[in-house]
Design a protein around this motif. Structure first.
Motif, PDB file in Angstrom:
ATOM      1  N   ALA A 132       0.843  -1.199   0.000  1.00  0.00           N
ATOM      2  CA  ALA A 132       0.000   0.000   0.000  1.00  0.00           C
ATOM      3  C   ALA A 132       0.880   1.253   0.000  1.00  0.00           C
ATOM      4  N   ALA A 133       0.870   2.028   1.090  1.00  0.00           N
ATOM      5  CA  ALA A 133       1.577   3.316   1.132  1.00  0.00           C
ATOM      6  C   ALA A 133       3.065   3.224   0.797  1.00  0.00           C
ATOM      7  N   PRO A 134       3.814   2.239   1.338  1.00  0.00           N
ATOM      8  CA  PRO A 134       5.245   2.201   1.010  1.00  0.00           C
ATOM      9  C   PRO A 134       5.507   2.043  -0.485  1.00  0.00           C
ATOM     10  N   PHE A 135       4.831   1.123  -1.115  1.00  0.00           N
ATOM     11  CA  PHE A 135       5.033   0.925  -2.550  1.00  0.00           C
ATOM     12  C   PHE A 135       4.550   2.130  -3.356  1.00  0.00           C
ATOM     13  N   GLU A 136       3.445   2.708  -2.925  1.00  0.00           N
ATOM     14  CA  GLU A 136       2.926   3.882  -3.630  1.00  0.00           C
ATOM     15  C   GLU A 136       3.943   5.024  -3.574  1.00  0.00           C
ATOM     16  N   GLN A 137       4.571   5.229  -2.410  1.00  0.00           N
ATOM     17  CA  GLN A 137       5.548   6.296  -2.266  1.00  0.00           C
ATOM     18  C   GLN A 137       6.819   6.009  -3.049  1.00  0.00           C
ATOM     19  N   LEU A 138       7.244   4.754  -3.031  1.00  0.00           N
ATOM     20  CA  LEU A 138       8.418   4.364  -3.821  1.00  0.00           C
ATOM     21  C   LEU A 138       8.181   4.633  -5.302  1.00  0.00           C
ATOM     22  N   ALA A 139       6.993   4.296  -5.774  1.00  0.00           N
ATOM     23  CA  ALA A 139       6.665   4.534  -7.184  1.00  0.00           C
ATOM     24  C   ALA A 139       6.621   6.029  -7.477  1.00  0.00           C
ATOM     25  N   ALA A 140       6.018   6.798  -6.566  1.00  0.00           N
ATOM     26  CA  ALA A 140       5.926   8.249  -6.763  1.00  0.00           C
ATOM     27  C   ALA A 140       7.309   8.894  -6.794  1.00  0.00           C
ATOM     28  N   ASP A 141       8.261   8.331  -6.047  1.00  0.00           N
ATOM     29  CA  ASP A 141       9.629   8.857  -5.998  1.00  0.00           C
ATOM     30  C   ASP A 141      10.513   8.312  -7.115  1.00  0.00           C
ATOM     31  N   GLY A 142       9.936   7.491  -7.979  1.00  0.00           N
ATOM     32  CA  GLY A 142      10.728   6.905  -9.059  1.00  0.00           C
ATOM     33  C   GLY A 142      11.758   5.912  -8.558  1.00  0.00           C
ATOM     34  N   GLN A 143      11.443   5.226  -7.454  1.00  0.00           N
ATOM     35  CA  GLN A 143      12.404   4.325  -6.827  1.00  0.00           C
ATOM     36  C   GLN A 143      11.984   2.852  -6.901  1.00  0.00           C
ATOM     37  N   MET A 144      11.136   2.528  -7.879  1.00  0.00           N
ATOM     38  CA  MET A 144      10.698   1.141  -8.018  1.00  0.00           C
ATOM     39  C   MET A 144      10.825   0.704  -9.469  1.00  0.00           C
ATOM     40  N   ALA A 145      11.514  -0.415  -9.671  1.00  0.00           N
ATOM     41  CA  ALA A 145      11.691  -0.973 -11.014  1.00  0.00           C
ATOM     42  C   ALA A 145      10.880  -2.255 -11.131  1.00  0.00           C
ATOM     43  N   ALA A 146      10.515  -2.595 -12.361  1.00  0.00           N
ATOM     44  CA  ALA A 146       9.727  -3.801 -12.617  1.00  0.00           C
ATOM     45  C   ALA A 146      10.517  -4.742 -13.518  1.00  0.00           C
ATOM     46  N   TYR A 147      10.785  -5.924 -13.003  1.00  0.00           N
ATOM     47  CA  TYR A 147      11.470  -6.966 -13.774  1.00  0.00           C
ATOM     48  C   TYR A 147      10.393  -7.852 -14.393  1.00  0.00           C
ATOM     49  N   LYS A 148      10.281  -7.834 -15.703  1.00  0.00           N
ATOM     50  CA  LYS A 148       9.237  -8.590 -16.392  1.00  0.00           C
ATOM     51  C   LYS A 148       9.634 -10.061 -16.529  1.00  0.00           C
ATOM     52  N   HIS A 149       8.756 -10.901 -16.044  1.00  0.00           N
ATOM     53  CA  HIS A 149       8.983 -12.352 -16.098  1.00  0.00           C
ATOM     54  C   HIS A 149       7.864 -12.995 -16.908  1.00  0.00           C
ATOM     55  N   MET A 150       8.230 -13.625 -18.018  1.00  0.00           N
ATOM     56  CA  MET A 150       7.222 -14.252 -18.869  1.00  0.00           C
ATOM     57  C   MET A 150       7.235 -15.775 -18.745  1.00  0.00           C
ATOM     58  N   GLY A 151       7.948 -16.282 -17.742  1.00  0.00           N
ATOM     59  CA  GLY A 151       7.960 -17.716 -17.503  1.00  0.00           C
ATOM     60  C   GLY A 151       6.837 -18.134 -16.577  1.00  0.00           C
ATOM     61  N   PHE A 152       7.087 -19.180 -15.807  1.00  0.00           N
ATOM     62  CA  PHE A 152       6.054 -19.749 -14.942  1.00  0.00           C
ATOM     63  C   PHE A 152       5.965 -19.002 -13.608  1.00  0.00           C
ATOM     64  N   TRP A 153       4.756 -18.845 -13.123  1.00  0.00           N
ATOM     65  CA  TRP A 153       4.488 -18.360 -11.772  1.00  0.00           C
ATOM     66  C   TRP A 153       3.109 -18.831 -11.364  1.00  0.00           C
ATOM     67  N   SER A 154       2.999 -19.265 -10.135  1.00  0.00           N
ATOM     68  CA  SER A 154       1.676 -19.611  -9.609  1.00  0.00           C
ATOM     69  C   SER A 154       1.642 -19.348  -8.113  1.00  0.00           C
ATOM     70  N   PRO A 155       0.641 -18.624  -7.658  1.00  0.00           N
ATOM     71  CA  PRO A 155       0.438 -18.481  -6.216  1.00  0.00           C
ATOM     72  C   PRO A 155      -0.274 -19.729  -5.704  1.00  0.00           C
ATOM     73  N   MET A 156      -0.355 -19.860  -4.398  1.00  0.00           N
ATOM     74  CA  MET A 156      -1.145 -20.931  -3.789  1.00  0.00           C
ATOM     75  C   MET A 156      -2.180 -20.270  -2.891  1.00  0.00           C
ATOM     76  N   ASP A 157      -3.138 -19.620  -3.515  1.00  0.00           N
ATOM     77  CA  ASP A 157      -4.130 -18.859  -2.771  1.00  0.00           C
ATOM     78  C   ASP A 157      -5.226 -19.731  -2.176  1.00  0.00           C
ATOM     79  N   ASN A 158      -5.533 -20.830  -2.837  1.00  0.00           N
ATOM     80  CA  ASN A 158      -6.642 -21.670  -2.392  1.00  0.00           C
ATOM     81  C   ASN A 158      -6.338 -23.137  -2.653  1.00  0.00           C
ATOM     82  N   ILE A 159      -7.259 -23.997  -2.276  1.00  0.00           N
ATOM     83  CA  ILE A 159      -7.033 -25.435  -2.379  1.00  0.00           C
ATOM     84  C   ILE A 159      -6.896 -25.887  -3.827  1.00  0.00           C
ATOM     85  N   HIS A 160      -7.559 -25.179  -4.745  1.00  0.00           N
ATOM     86  CA  HIS A 160      -7.450 -25.537  -6.163  1.00  0.00           C
ATOM     87  C   HIS A 160      -6.048 -25.237  -6.690  1.00  0.00           C
ATOM     88  N   ASP A 161      -5.447 -24.150  -6.209  1.00  0.00           N
ATOM     89  CA  ASP A 161      -4.067 -23.838  -6.586  1.00  0.00           C
ATOM     90  C   ASP A 161      -3.119 -24.926  -6.068  1.00  0.00           C
TER      91      ASP A 161
END
Length: 256
Positions: free
Chosen positions: A210-239
């Motif tokens: 929330a606020a920390p990331f928002e401020q980092l982005a506003a200050d130009g202090q956050m970079a995004a590394y794009k990953h086009m490979g595999f990723w999966s969260p385990m949010d629920n039993i189906h995951d």
């Protein structure tokens, strides 16, 4: 570099499992998902871990306290109460487990492990998702960008087909499988942070995202590394079932 893993949440969306154990201890292929995450970092030569414990954190501690014996072949003399390790099997890991509170939000959990980090950069990730992110490439990208924080991002696989409706919205004109490129970019964890990130965390009474990331982005202090490979969260039993199926197939993309 140290690897910080957020492992203190209650995991309410996978309550079938988390009512018995902390979410990071839910097993995939007979091993906690936490172990899978740590194995990935270790494959790139990062062996020092700081685990932010909270909900049922004692179970994480017990797992690592007993790790060597539980993964070794033993001979036990019940009469003499003697245990002999016939063949040991362990990992070259240093694991620091810190109680960061039951209700603490993610920014606060990171603040509570500050003394274990010092002034060095560190990795940060969530204890409930697996990926085949190339950790070395991620780190090199972070250094090249020169920002306080780099987050790994991806466009998740489309899970639902999209409808094509007419201008009234009342007639279905067709169907379309939701392609990956149609998805929004999301934060998948696997982050790199400079120690200066602590100045953005305030008193810790907020979610990191929330606020920390928002401020980092506003200050130009956050970079995004794009990953086009595999990723999966385990949010629920189906995951969890999906990840288990991948592991049992022998083709789990995150397996190292």
């Amino acid at each position: 570099m140290k690897v910080v893993i957020l492992a203190g949440g209650k995991g309410t969306r996978i309550s079938e499992e988390s009512r018995l154990r902390p979410k990071p201890m839910v097993e995939i292929g007979g091993k906690p998902i936490l172990w899978h995450i740590m194995r990935q970092y270790a494959a790139y030569g990062f062996y020092e871990f700081i685990i932010c414990c909270g909900y049922k954190g004692h179970m994480i501690k017990e797992y690592f306290v007993n790790y060597y014996q539980n993964n070794s072949q033993l001979e036990i003399s019940l009469k003499n109460q003697c245990v002999q390790v016939l063949r040991g099997n362990s990992e070259p890991w240093k694991v620091t487990m810190v109680d960061t509170g039951l209700e603490t939000l993610t920014a606060g959990r990171i603040l509570k492990i500050r003394n274990y980090i010092g002034d060095e950069p560190f990795f940060l990730t969530y204890g409930d998702g697996v990926s085949d992110v190339d950790i070395n490439k991620l780190l090199a990208f972070h250094k090249q960008q020169g920002k306080t924080v780099t987050i790994s991002t991806t466009q998740p696989e489309g899970r639902f087909g999209a409808l094509r409706l007419d201008e009234t919205g009342q007639e279905v004109l067709g169907f379309k499988e939701k392609a990956r490129t149609d998805q929004a970019w999301v934060n998948i964890g696997f982050m790199v942070m400079e120690s200066s990130v602590f100045s953005y965390l305030g008193d810790g009474n907020t979610m990191l995202e929330a606020a920390p990331f928002e401020q980092l982005a506003a200050d130009g202090q956050m970079a995004a590394y794009k990953h086009m490979g595999f990723w999966s969260p385990m949010d629920n039993i189906h995951d969890r079932e999906y990840l288990e199926k991948l592991w049992n197939s022998g083709n789990a993309p995150w397996k190292v």
